[in-house]
Design a protein around this motif. Structure first.
Motif, PDB file in Angstrom:
ATOM      1  N   ALA A   1       0.812  -1.206   0.000  1.00  0.00           N
ATOM      2  CA  ALA A   1       0.000   0.000   0.000  1.00  0.00           C
ATOM      3  C   ALA A   1       0.849   1.259   0.000  1.00  0.00           C
ATOM      4  O   ALA A   1       0.515   2.256  -0.653  1.00  0.00           O
ATOM      5  CB  ALA A   1      -0.925  -0.008   1.222  1.00  0.00           C
ATOM      6  N   GLN A   2       1.959   1.240   0.719  1.00  0.00           N
ATOM      7  CA  GLN A   2       2.757   2.447   0.845  1.00  0.00           C
ATOM      8  C   GLN A   2       3.410   2.850  -0.479  1.00  0.00           C
ATOM      9  O   GLN A   2       3.745   4.013  -0.676  1.00  0.00           O
ATOM     10  CB  GLN A   2       3.839   2.239   1.917  1.00  0.00           C
ATOM     11  N   ALA A   3       3.614   1.876  -1.346  1.00  0.00           N
ATOM     12  CA  ALA A   3       4.262   2.160  -2.625  1.00  0.00           C
ATOM     13  C   ALA A   3       3.260   2.471  -3.729  1.00  0.00           C
ATOM     14  O   ALA A   3       3.647   2.775  -4.848  1.00  0.00           O
ATOM     15  CB  ALA A   3       5.141   0.990  -3.043  1.00  0.00           C
ATOM     16  N   PHE A   4       1.975   2.390  -3.406  1.00  0.00           N
ATOM     17  CA  PHE A   4       0.961   2.616  -4.433  1.00  0.00           C
ATOM     18  C   PHE A   4       0.742   4.105  -4.649  1.00  0.00           C
ATOM     19  O   PHE A   4       0.548   4.859  -3.704  1.00  0.00           O
ATOM     20  CB  PHE A   4      -0.358   1.954  -4.048  1.00  0.00           C
ATOM     21  N   THR A   5       0.750   4.532  -5.899  1.00  0.00           N
ATOM     22  CA  THR A   5       0.431   5.914  -6.263  1.00  0.00           C
ATOM     23  C   THR A   5      -0.401   5.899  -7.537  1.00  0.00           C
ATOM     24  O   THR A   5      -0.394   4.930  -8.310  1.00  0.00           O
ATOM     25  CB  THR A   5       1.702   6.741  -6.524  1.00  0.00           C
ATOM     26  N   VAL A   6      -1.110   6.983  -7.747  1.00  0.00           N
ATOM     27  CA  VAL A   6      -1.877   7.130  -8.981  1.00  0.00           C
ATOM     28  C   VAL A   6      -0.936   7.179 -10.183  1.00  0.00           C
ATOM     29  O   VAL A   6      -1.275   6.701 -11.272  1.00  0.00           O
ATOM     30  CB  VAL A   6      -2.770   8.385  -8.905  1.00  0.00           C
ATOM     31  N   ARG A   7       0.245   7.728  -9.989  1.00  0.00           N
ATOM     32  CA  ARG A   7       1.212   7.763 -11.089  1.00  0.00           C
ATOM     33  C   ARG A   7       1.584   6.337 -11.516  1.00  0.00           C
ATOM     34  O   ARG A   7       1.628   6.033 -12.722  1.00  0.00           O
ATOM     35  CB  ARG A   7       2.470   8.526 -10.667  1.00  0.00           C
ATOM     36  N   ARG A   8       1.839   5.469 -10.546  1.00  0.00           N
ATOM     37  CA  ARG A   8       2.178   4.079 -10.881  1.00  0.00           C
ATOM     38  C   ARG A   8       0.989   3.376 -11.525  1.00  0.00           C
ATOM     39  O   ARG A   8       1.142   2.568 -12.441  1.00  0.00           O
ATOM     40  CB  ARG A   8       2.621   3.351  -9.608  1.00  0.00           C
TER      41      ARG A   8
ATOM     42  N   ASP B   1      -2.497   8.544 -18.886  1.00  0.00           N
ATOM     43  CA  ASP B   1      -2.091   9.663 -18.046  1.00  0.00           C
ATOM     44  C   ASP B   1      -2.754   9.520 -16.679  1.00  0.00           C
ATOM     45  O   ASP B   1      -3.953   9.218 -16.602  1.00  0.00           O
ATOM     46  CB  ASP B   1      -2.526  10.978 -18.691  1.00  0.00           C
ATOM     47  N   PRO B   2      -2.005   9.711 -15.577  1.00  0.00           N
ATOM     48  CA  PRO B   2      -2.609   9.553 -14.245  1.00  0.00           C
ATOM     49  C   PRO B   2      -3.851  10.410 -14.035  1.00  0.00           C
ATOM     50  O   PRO B   2      -4.759  10.010 -13.290  1.00  0.00           O
ATOM     51  CB  PRO B   2      -1.475   9.969 -13.301  1.00  0.00           C
TER      52      PRO B   2
END
Length: 241
Positions: free
Chosen positions: A50-57, A65-66
């Protein structure tokens, strides 16, 4: 789920499904939809945590595009709630009530637990949230229906549902958190039952020494099935004649 701290909320940009015109595939050949985004987010949380999850990824995984994500979800938290609701739906997928209230509740509880263990990273992240979405509403309606149709008065049905679902989600988080640990940490934790407990002297720790083999074997399993049966026993004892 995390995103850039200066990312604004996008509630004014969400477009209803029926009003979305762009149906062309992304660079990855994917046609975006709420379900595709949720499925991809669930996979990414499982892979990276969860901590590594981003909309960019997420955008990279979709080949989009995010910012396109915000046409479907108000914020990353809105997406998190959709992921949580998806886990509930997966747990109920294919299940049908039999009319035997105890067997039905037991099956629902075991399904919730098993589905959480299949997606431990997401389960740890999502189990304490209230989604207010379709799958959660269906689950609550189903479980209250089981209890009310079994003959429990409404106040009991509500409080017993509360106890049942909190127990299921509590064990789901506990067991999922252990599975979400890196493999070396899981192995080390499991080994403690052999290295630290089996060697204790009966002179100083007679009860642990007497049950060390049983303790080592049992503590490696989830206690949820037993705890669930004990709860169901208690529910049966409260059922009006």
């Amino acid at each position: 789920m995390t995103d850039r701290p200066d990312r604004p909320e996008r509630s004014d940009r969400v477009v209803p499904e029926t009003a979305r015109r762009r149906r062309r595939p992304t660079k990855q050949g994917t046609v975006l939809s709420e379900q595709v985004i949720v499925d991809t987010a669930l996979r990414l949380v499982g892979q990276h945590g969860a901590q590594a999850f981003t909309v960019r990824r997420l955008g990279l995984a979709l080949g989009a595009d995010p910012s396109a994500i915000y046409r479907y979800f108000h914020s990353t938290d809105d997406l998190l709630l959709a992921v949580a609701d998806e886990l509930i739906g997966l747990g109920l997928d294919g299940w049908r009530p039999t009319g035997a209230w105890r067997a039905d509740l037991r099956e629902v509880g075991l399904r919730i637990h098993a589905r959480s263990l299949a997606h431990p990273q997401a389960a740890v992240l999502a189990a304490y949230r209230t989604t207010g979405r379709a799958n959660e509403i269906r689950a609550i309606e189903t479980m209250l229906g089981i209890l009310r149709e079994a003959g429990f008065p409404d106040p009991d049905a509500v409080s017993l549902y509360h106890a049942f679902i909190d127990q299921a989600l509590g064990f789901a988080v506990l067991d999922s958190a252990a599975l979400a640990l890196p493999a070396p940490a899981q192995h080390a934790d499991s080994g403690v039952w052999d290295t630290a407990y089996r060697g204790l002297s009966p002179d100083t720790h007679p009860h642990i020494a007497a049950t060390a083999d049983l303790l080592a074997a049992d503590m490696r399993r989830s206690a949820y099935p037993l705890a669930l049966d004990l709860l169901l026993d208690a529910l049966a004892a409260r059922l009006p004649s």
